[in-house]
Design a protein around this motif. Sequence first.
Motif, PDB file in Angstrom:
ATOM      1  N   ARG A  34       6.315-122.683  61.890  1.00 17.88           N
ATOM      2  CA  ARG A  34       5.494-121.561  62.351  1.00 17.88           C
ATOM      3  C   ARG A  34       5.676-120.341  61.454  1.00 17.88           C
ATOM      4  N   GLU A  35       6.929-120.045  61.101  1.00 18.81           N
ATOM      5  CA  GLU A  35       7.218-118.869  60.283  1.00 18.81           C
ATOM      6  C   GLU A  35       6.697-119.042  58.856  1.00 18.81           C
ATOM      7  N   LEU A  36       6.855-120.232  58.318  1.00 16.04           N
ATOM      8  CA  LEU A  36       6.375-120.487  56.959  1.00 16.04           C
ATOM      9  C   LEU A  36       4.852-120.425  56.905  1.00 16.04           C
ATOM     10  N   ALA A  37       4.198-120.979  57.918  1.00 23.00           N
ATOM     11  CA  ALA A  37       2.737-120.961  57.956  1.00 23.00           C
ATOM     12  C   ALA A  37       2.217-119.525  57.971  1.00 23.00           C
ATOM     13  N   ALA A  38       2.846-118.678  58.764  1.00 17.40           N
ATOM     14  CA  ALA A  38       2.428-117.273  58.833  1.00 17.40           C
ATOM     15  C   ALA A  38       2.673-116.566  57.500  1.00 17.40           C
ATOM     16  N   ALA A  39       3.825-116.809  56.895  1.00 12.39           N
ATOM     17  CA  ALA A  39       4.169-116.143  55.641  1.00 12.39           C
ATOM     18  C   ALA A  39       3.273-116.578  54.491  1.00 12.39           C
ATOM     19  N   LEU A  40       2.861-117.850  54.499  1.00 10.22           N
ATOM     20  CA  LEU A  40       2.054-118.388  53.407  1.00 10.22           C
ATOM     21  C   LEU A  40       0.562-118.388  53.720  1.00 10.22           C
ATOM     22  N   ASP A  41       0.207-117.921  54.901  1.00 11.11           N
ATOM     23  CA  ASP A  41      -1.188-117.804  55.323  1.00 11.11           C
ATOM     24  C   ASP A  41      -1.904-119.153  55.287  1.00 11.11           C
ATOM     25  N   VAL A  42      -1.262-120.144  55.910  1.00 11.69           N
ATOM     26  CA  VAL A  42      -1.854-121.474  56.033  1.00 11.69           C
ATOM     27  C   VAL A  42      -1.588-121.969  57.452  1.00 11.69           C
ATOM     28  N   SER A  43      -2.212-123.085  57.790  1.00 13.44           N
ATOM     29  CA  SER A  43      -1.913-123.691  59.078  1.00 13.44           C
ATOM     30  C   SER A  43      -0.561-124.406  58.988  1.00 13.44           C
ATOM     31  N   ARG A  44      -0.111-124.920  60.111  1.00 11.44           N
ATOM     32  CA  ARG A  44       1.184-125.602  60.100  1.00 11.44           C
ATOM     33  C   ARG A  44       1.111-126.981  59.472  1.00 11.44           C
ATOM     34  N   VAL A  45      -0.088-127.551  59.338  1.00 10.57           N
ATOM     35  CA  VAL A  45      -0.222-128.915  58.795  1.00 10.57           C
ATOM     36  C   VAL A  45       0.267-128.998  57.352  1.00 10.57           C
ATOM     37  N   PRO A  46      -0.222-128.149  56.422  1.00 10.65           N
ATOM     38  CA  PRO A  46       0.289-128.258  55.048  1.00 10.65           C
ATOM     39  C   PRO A  46       1.775-127.936  54.940  1.00 10.65           C
ATOM     40  N   VAL A  47       2.268-127.068  55.816  1.00  6.21           N
ATOM     41  CA  VAL A  47       3.709-126.773  55.820  1.00  6.21           C
ATOM     42  C   VAL A  47       4.485-128.017  56.229  1.00  6.21           C
ATOM     43  N   ARG A  48       4.004-128.681  57.279  1.00  6.88           N
ATOM     44  CA  ARG A  48       4.682-129.895  57.747  1.00  6.88           C
ATOM     45  C   ARG A  48       4.690-130.966  56.648  1.00  6.88           C
ATOM     46  N   GLU A  49       3.548-131.128  55.970  1.00 11.92           N
ATOM     47  CA  GLU A  49       3.461-132.122  54.897  1.00 11.92           C
ATOM     48  C   GLU A  49       4.333-131.730  53.706  1.00 11.92           C
ATOM     49  N   ALA A  50       4.391-130.445  53.416  1.00  8.13           N
ATOM     50  CA  ALA A  50       5.230-129.976  52.310  1.00  8.13           C
ATOM     51  C   ALA A  50       6.702-130.240  52.602  1.00  8.13           C
ATOM     52  N   LEU A  51       7.115-130.007  53.822  1.00  6.53           N
ATOM     53  CA  LEU A  51       8.517-130.247  54.183  1.00  6.53           C
ATOM     54  C   LEU A  51       8.848-131.735  54.061  1.00  6.53           C
ATOM     55  N   LYS A  52       7.910-132.585  54.458  1.00 10.57           N
ATOM     56  CA  LYS A  52       8.140-134.028  54.310  1.00 10.57           C
ATOM     57  C   LYS A  52       8.297-134.398  52.833  1.00 10.57           C
ATOM     58  N   ALA A  53       7.451-133.802  51.975  1.00 16.03           N
ATOM     59  CA  ALA A  53       7.535-134.084  50.543  1.00 16.03           C
ATOM     60  C   ALA A  53       8.879-133.633  49.983  1.00 16.03           C
ATOM     61  N   LEU A  54       9.349-132.479  50.424  1.00  9.49           N
ATOM     62  CA  LEU A  54      10.617-131.947  49.928  1.00  9.49           C
ATOM     63  C   LEU A  54      11.809-132.730  50.468  1.00  9.49           C
ATOM     64  N   VAL A  55      11.651-133.338  51.627  1.00  7.39           N
ATOM     65  CA  VAL A  55      12.685-134.254  52.135  1.00  7.39           C
ATOM     66  C   VAL A  55      12.784-135.460  51.200  1.00  7.39           C
ATOM     67  N   SER A  56      11.622-136.000  50.818  1.00 13.57           N
ATOM     68  CA  SER A  56      11.621-137.170  49.936  1.00 13.57           C
ATOM     69  C   SER A  56      12.187-136.839  48.560  1.00 13.57           C
ATOM     70  N   GLU A  57      12.086-135.561  48.151  1.00 17.72           N
ATOM     71  CA  GLU A  57      12.631-135.124  46.863  1.00 17.72           C
ATOM     72  C   GLU A  57      14.119-134.801  46.946  1.00 17.72           C
ATOM     73  N   GLY A  58      14.649-134.779  48.166  1.00 17.37           N
ATOM     74  CA  GLY A  58      16.071-134.537  48.330  1.00 17.37           C
ATOM     75  C   GLY A  58      16.458-133.080  48.393  1.00 17.37           C
ATOM     76  N   LEU A  59      15.500-132.177  48.634  1.00 16.86           N
ATOM     77  CA  LEU A  59      15.808-130.746  48.651  1.00 16.86           C
ATOM     78  C   LEU A  59      15.896-130.164  50.059  1.00 16.86           C
ATOM     79  N   VAL A  60      15.390-130.906  51.042  1.00 24.50           N
ATOM     80  CA  VAL A  60      15.304-130.393  52.414  1.00 24.50           C
ATOM     81  C   VAL A  60      15.791-131.471  53.371  1.00 24.50           C
ATOM     82  N   THR A  61      16.415-131.026  54.454  1.00 31.72           N
ATOM     83  CA  THR A  61      16.860-131.932  55.515  1.00 31.72           C
ATOM     84  C   THR A  61      16.135-131.566  56.804  1.00 31.72           C
TER      85      THR A  61
END
Length: 212
Positions: A34-61
Amino acid sequence: MSESRESETERVTRQLRGEILDGVRRPGERLVERELAAALDVSRVPVREALKALVSEGLVTLRPRSWAVVRTFTDSDIADLTEVREAFEPLTFRLAAERRTREGLDRLRAVLDEQLAAARAKDAVVARRKAADFHELVTELASNELLVEIERPLRSRMRWLLTQHDDLIAVAGQHLELFTAIANRDVDAAERLAAEHLAQSQVLFRSSRGME
């Protein structure tokens, strides 16, 4: 609309990845959809997908519900990454010295010049980014598709590791020596200097963490 246009998910992923690798977002920091979506002026969907991508890259848990944290790399994680570098980097630099093209060498020199300039200007963010770019470009110059396929899923973690140092001038100087070996097609020197560079990088890493 151009198919090459960056999607919102790609943009959010790129921005968050950059902030993590540049140290803007620190290990353990909460990443709330929610906080990232507001800060980046996007919906929560691309934020959720971005976090999944960063998990696969090993940068986020990921954590339960709608948040995650920036990964904290353990001593074991770092040892694993270092072992992979020890196995592949001497080979990568050796192949790059054997197979580099004039065009590839010019690109490598341009990245190195940017790294040297940033290091002299004490611009740590740019110097570290360019240091990581240097290593990725050397992998391209090696002209081994399997090596690229092995490196690609590890790229973000390797970029993180390659930015964990404070001596910008020393790393740039080591890259200059490696560039010279590649430019001269001196495969033995390239392989030897790559191994030495890795050993020196470990010393700089321990020093930056107050481990010495």
